[in-house]
Write an enzyme that holds these catalytic residues in place. Structure first.
Site, PDB file in Angstrom:
ATOM      1  N   SER A 162       0.735  -1.311  -0.087  1.00 18.08           N
ATOM      2  CA  SER A 162       0.167  -0.034  -0.014  1.00 18.08           C
ATOM      3  C   SER A 162       0.837   1.130   0.162  1.00 18.08           C
ATOM      4  O   SER A 162       2.076   1.163   0.467  1.00 18.08           O
ATOM      5  CB  SER A 162      -1.077   0.183   1.331  1.00 18.08           C
ATOM      6  OG  SER A 162      -1.610   1.103   1.245  1.00 18.08           O
ATOM      7  N   ARG A 163       0.293   2.279  -0.560  1.00 13.40           N
ATOM      8  CA  ARG A 163       0.885   3.712  -0.271  1.00 13.40           C
ATOM      9  C   ARG A 163       1.075   4.136   1.255  1.00 13.40           C
ATOM     10  O   ARG A 163       2.245   4.794   1.598  1.00 13.40           O
ATOM     11  CB  ARG A 163       0.257   4.748  -1.009  1.00 13.40           C
ATOM     12  CG  ARG A 163       0.133   4.684  -2.394  1.00 13.40           C
ATOM     13  CD  ARG A 163      -1.019   5.678  -3.062  1.00 13.40           C
ATOM     14  NE  ARG A 163      -2.123   5.383  -2.485  1.00 13.40           N
ATOM     15  CZ  ARG A 163      -3.319   6.076  -2.695  1.00 13.40           C
ATOM     16  NH1 ARG A 163      -3.293   7.302  -3.522  1.00 13.40           N
ATOM     17  NH2 ARG A 163      -4.264   5.845  -2.000  1.00 13.40           N
ATOM     18  N   TYR A 202       4.674   0.106  -3.823  1.00 12.10           N
ATOM     19  CA  TYR A 202       4.386  -0.911  -4.880  1.00 12.10           C
ATOM     20  C   TYR A 202       5.797  -1.357  -5.548  1.00 12.10           C
ATOM     21  O   TYR A 202       5.651  -2.651  -5.856  1.00 12.10           O
ATOM     22  CB  TYR A 202       3.311  -0.446  -6.060  1.00 12.10           C
ATOM     23  CG  TYR A 202       2.154   0.117  -5.598  1.00 12.10           C
ATOM     24  CD1 TYR A 202       1.561  -0.149  -4.486  1.00 12.10           C
ATOM     25  CD2 TYR A 202       1.549   1.202  -6.218  1.00 12.10           C
ATOM     26  CE1 TYR A 202       0.247   0.084  -4.096  1.00 12.10           C
ATOM     27  CE2 TYR A 202       0.443   2.069  -5.747  1.00 12.10           C
ATOM     28  CZ  TYR A 202      -0.225   1.505  -4.579  1.00 12.10           C
ATOM     29  OH  TYR A 202      -1.398   2.121  -4.329  1.00 12.10           O
ATOM     30  N   LYS A 260      -9.927  -4.971 -14.741  1.00 12.49           N
ATOM     31  CA  LYS A 260     -10.475  -4.275 -15.899  1.00 12.49           C
ATOM     32  C   LYS A 260     -10.960  -2.914 -15.552  1.00 12.49           C
ATOM     33  O   LYS A 260     -11.245  -2.539 -14.361  1.00 12.49           O
ATOM     34  CB  LYS A 260     -11.705  -4.918 -16.341  1.00 12.49           C
ATOM     35  CG  LYS A 260     -12.733  -5.476 -15.174  1.00 12.49           C
ATOM     36  CD  LYS A 260     -13.261  -4.886 -14.072  1.00 12.49           C
ATOM     37  CE  LYS A 260     -14.306  -3.568 -14.502  1.00 12.49           C
ATOM     38  NZ  LYS A 260     -14.761  -2.855 -13.437  1.00 12.49           N
ATOM     39  N   HIS A 270      -3.415   1.100 -14.292  1.00 13.74           N
ATOM     40  CA  HIS A 270      -3.512  -0.045 -14.702  1.00 13.74           C
ATOM     41  C   HIS A 270      -2.098  -0.446 -15.525  1.00 13.74           C
ATOM     42  O   HIS A 270      -1.508  -1.522 -15.404  1.00 13.74           O
ATOM     43  CB  HIS A 270      -4.611  -0.648 -15.170  1.00 13.74           C
ATOM     44  CG  HIS A 270      -5.864  -0.815 -14.661  1.00 13.74           C
ATOM     45  ND1 HIS A 270      -7.217  -1.205 -14.849  1.00 13.74           N
ATOM     46  CD2 HIS A 270      -5.709  -0.819 -13.107  1.00 13.74           C
ATOM     47  CE1 HIS A 270      -7.989  -1.295 -13.992  1.00 13.74           C
ATOM     48  NE2 HIS A 270      -7.163  -0.928 -12.896  1.00 13.74           N
TER      49      HIS A 270
HETATM   50  N1  LIG Z   1     -13.588  -7.391 -11.309  1.00  9.99           N
HETATM   51  C1  LIG Z   1     -14.522  -7.090 -10.474  1.00  9.99           C
HETATM   52  O1  LIG Z   1     -15.331  -7.701 -10.084  1.00  9.99           O
HETATM   53  C2  LIG Z   1     -14.214  -5.747 -10.010  1.00  9.99           C
HETATM   54  C3  LIG Z   1     -15.249  -5.025  -9.103  1.00  9.99           C
HETATM   55  C4  LIG Z   1     -14.718  -3.804  -8.510  1.00  9.99           C
HETATM   56  C5  LIG Z   1     -13.656  -3.099  -8.962  1.00  9.99           C
HETATM   57  N2  LIG Z   1     -12.858  -3.665 -10.007  1.00  9.99           N
HETATM   58  C6  LIG Z   1     -11.709  -2.774 -10.445  1.00  9.99           C
HETATM   59  O2  LIG Z   1     -10.825  -2.915  -9.631  1.00  9.99           O
HETATM   60  C7  LIG Z   1      -9.919  -1.582  -9.396  1.00  9.99           C
HETATM   61  C8  LIG Z   1     -10.171  -1.002  -8.118  1.00  9.99           C
HETATM   62  O3  LIG Z   1     -11.549  -0.676  -7.699  1.00  9.99           O
HETATM   63  P1  LIG Z   1     -11.941  -0.546  -6.118  1.00  9.99           P
HETATM   64  O4  LIG Z   1     -13.346  -0.054  -5.902  1.00  9.99           O
HETATM   65  O5  LIG Z   1     -11.553  -1.906  -5.383  1.00  9.99           O
HETATM   66  O6  LIG Z   1     -10.985   0.863  -5.951  1.00  9.99           O
HETATM   67  P2  LIG Z   1     -10.416   1.406  -4.476  1.00  9.99           P
HETATM   68  O7  LIG Z   1     -11.139   0.611  -3.442  1.00  9.99           O
HETATM   69  O8  LIG Z   1     -10.574   2.672  -4.677  1.00  9.99           O
HETATM   70  O9  LIG Z   1      -8.983   0.775  -4.494  1.00  9.99           O
HETATM   71  C9  LIG Z   1      -7.884   1.380  -5.263  1.00  9.99           C
HETATM   72  C10 LIG Z   1      -6.748   1.455  -4.569  1.00  9.99           C
HETATM   73  O10 LIG Z   1      -5.626   1.816  -5.510  1.00  9.99           O
HETATM   74  C11 LIG Z   1      -4.587   2.748  -4.474  1.00  9.99           C
HETATM   75  N3  LIG Z   1      -4.470   3.755  -5.006  1.00  9.99           N
HETATM   76  C12 LIG Z   1      -3.344   3.984  -5.654  1.00  9.99           C
HETATM   77  N4  LIG Z   1      -3.362   5.478  -6.381  1.00  9.99           N
HETATM   78  C13 LIG Z   1      -4.516   5.685  -5.990  1.00  9.99           C
HETATM   79  C14 LIG Z   1      -5.150   6.989  -6.305  1.00  9.99           C
HETATM   80  N5  LIG Z   1      -4.677   8.077  -6.994  1.00  9.99           N
HETATM   81  N6  LIG Z   1      -6.395   6.987  -5.919  1.00  9.99           N
HETATM   82  C15 LIG Z   1      -7.127   6.267  -5.294  1.00  9.99           C
HETATM   83  N7  LIG Z   1      -6.559   4.959  -4.991  1.00  9.99           N
HETATM   84  C16 LIG Z   1      -5.300   4.774  -5.329  1.00  9.99           C
HETATM   85  C17 LIG Z   1      -5.182   2.650  -3.057  1.00  9.99           C
HETATM   86  O11 LIG Z   1      -4.673   1.538  -2.338  1.00  9.99           O
HETATM   87  P3  LIG Z   1      -3.285   1.948  -1.260  1.00  9.99           P
HETATM   88  O12 LIG Z   1      -3.774   3.106  -0.743  1.00  9.99           O
HETATM   89  O13 LIG Z   1      -3.466   0.623  -0.413  1.00  9.99           O
HETATM   90  O14 LIG Z   1      -2.127   2.009  -1.998  1.00  9.99           O
HETATM   91  C18 LIG Z   1      -6.776   2.308  -3.286  1.00  9.99           C
HETATM   92  O15 LIG Z   1      -7.005   1.578  -2.088  1.00  9.99           O
HETATM   93  C19 LIG Z   1     -10.587  -0.643 -10.675  1.00  9.99           C
HETATM   94  O16 LIG Z   1      -9.898  -0.828 -11.613  1.00  9.99           O
HETATM   95  C20 LIG Z   1     -11.949  -1.390 -10.940  1.00  9.99           C
HETATM   96  O17 LIG Z   1     -12.395  -1.255 -12.266  1.00  9.99           O
HETATM   97  C21 LIG Z   1     -13.077  -4.778 -10.521  1.00  9.99           C
END
Ligand SMILES: NC(=O)c1ccc[n+]([C@@H]2O[C@H](COP(=O)([O-])OP(=O)(O)OC[C@H]3O[C@@H](n4cnc5c(N)ncnc54)[C@H](OP(=O)(O)O)[C@@H]3O)[C@@H](O)[C@H]2O)c1
Length: 333
Positions: A36-37, A58, A97, A79
């Site tokens: 994590s960051r 990372y 995705k 990504h």
């Molecule tokens: N396949 C599926 O079923 C499915 C379902 C939901 C989402 N997704 C995909 O998964 C990805 C993440 O979705 P999510 O809803 O899980 O997102 P999320 O909870 O917001 O998580 C994104 C993570 O990325 C890190 N990060 C690094 N730079 C960032 C920035 N500038 N802004 C925000 N976060 C940043 C953070 O982790 P740290 O702070 O720990 O580094 C954050 O917790 C997306 O691409 C989405 O399309 C896929």
């Protein structure tokens, strides 16, 4: 088979709540590290999920020589950059995705993959669920005649300004997030690529992200259409019509691991959407299936069923939908 050692980039909700626990159910996926960051967040997630190593960046995780494969669930604009970095460090990559923000950006990963000799896949878990493999088999068998129409609708409501989906500059918006599913699945069922697309797209005035999009895709063999929205009641639907029958899916996109899926199969003899037959697919966690399919390909040296080229093709459709919405014209894919 020796389990594949996985590292996870970030404490993303999808990873922590769904994908990691699902992969931990598998004997061939070993999640050994999370980064994590924020080191406190990495340590907390590692402790909660029983992951041995936590990293404060990372880069540090990617540099770990123990790790063979990376799961990348970062926001959409990260990504390609982080998947490329991981590939160049010799790691296989399963990336959420949409794989990129544009097809051109996605195509740069092909170079990274080939230079490094690793596997990279876009994590559309639905294609690893037996429901969709069964649907494709039914279409291939000719039971619904020639497939001519596929239609999908995917909607939910999310008005949180802090959610990544509502931030235009990091790849937010409904088309990337959920419109990408009917696009992938219509390509999966037709086993072909659309020729052209036309679309309507409405943006949220404050977020700047697309909140309501409908598109029409012309395939060589038929037509597909879909609507997606991030500001409507939660709803999923998908059906496919052939010359002799049709398929309708009870849970097309987010199949639950503890709930069976049902494919309704119609032959046109009964009124409206009443099926002549219903096939029940036993509950399975598609995130486990996805992790296992990818881990097996790594260990066996097999080609991926859904290689990066497939992800680039999906992005080409998304690009065409965006272009059409901007120009008001049909766009070739
Ligand atoms: N396949 C599926 O079923 C499915 C379902 C939901 C989402 N997704 C995909 O998964 C990805 C993440 O979705 P999510 O809803 O899980 O997102 P999320 O909870 O917001 O998580 C994104 C993570 O990325 C890190 N990060 C690094 N730079 C960032 C920035 N500038 N802004 C925000 N976060 C940043 C953070 O982790 P740290 O702070 O720990 O580094 C954050 O917790 C997306 O691409 C989405 O399309 C896929």
């Amino acid at each position: 088979m020796k389990p594949v050692k996985w590292g996870v980039l970030s404490t993303a909700k999808i990873g922590v709540e769904k994908v990691i626990p699902a992969m931990q159910q598998s004997e061939i996926c070993d999640i050994v590290a999370i980064a994590s960051r924020d080191f406190t967040r990495a340590r907390a997630a590692a402790a909660e999920l029983g992951i041995a190593k936590a990293y404060d960046s990372y880069d540090a995780l990617i540099a770990d020589p123990d790790i063979e494969a990376i799961y990348n669930p970062l926001p959409n604009h990260l990504h390609v950059p982080w998947s490329a970095k991981a590939a160049m460090a010799g790691k296989h990559v399963l990336c959420e995705k949409p794989i990129a923000l544009t097809a051109d950006e996605a195509a740069t990963l092909i170079d990274a993959r080939d230079a490094a000799g690793v596997l990279i896949e876009e994590a559309f878990m639905v294609r690893h669920h037996p429901q969709w493999r069964r649907a494709r088999d039914i279409v291939r068998s000719g039971r619904i005649g020639t497939l001519r129409i596929a239609q999908g609708c995917f909607a939910y409501s999310n008005l949180d300004p802090d959610n990544i989906r509502n931030k235009a500059d990091i790849g937010g918006g409904g088309l990337y997030d959920i419109g990408s599913y009917p696009i992938t699945l219509t390509r999966f069922l037709f086993e072909d690529e659309p020729i052209r697309a036309v679309a309507l797209l409405e943006r949220d005035p404050a977020f700047g992200t697309d909140r309501l999009t409908s598109a029409l895709l012309q395939f060589p063999q038929g037509q597909a259409s879909f609507t997606c929205s991030t500001q409507l009641a939660r709803f999923h639907a998908f059906h496919a019509l052939g010359t002799e029958g049709w398929l309708r899916f009870e849970l097309p996109f987010t199949m639950e691991p503890d709930r069976p899926c049902r494919i309704m199969i119609g032959n046109g003899d009964l009124p409206g959407p009443l099926p002549a037959d219903v096939e029940t697919i036993e509950p399975v966690d598609h995130y486990t299936c996805q992790g296992e399919d990818f881990s097996r390909a790594i260990r066996n040296g097999d080609a991926l069923e859904f290689p990066l080229e497939n992800a680039v093709a999906n992005m080409r459709v998304i690009d065409a939908v965006f272009r059409s919405a901007e120009t008001g014209q049909w766009q070739s894919v």
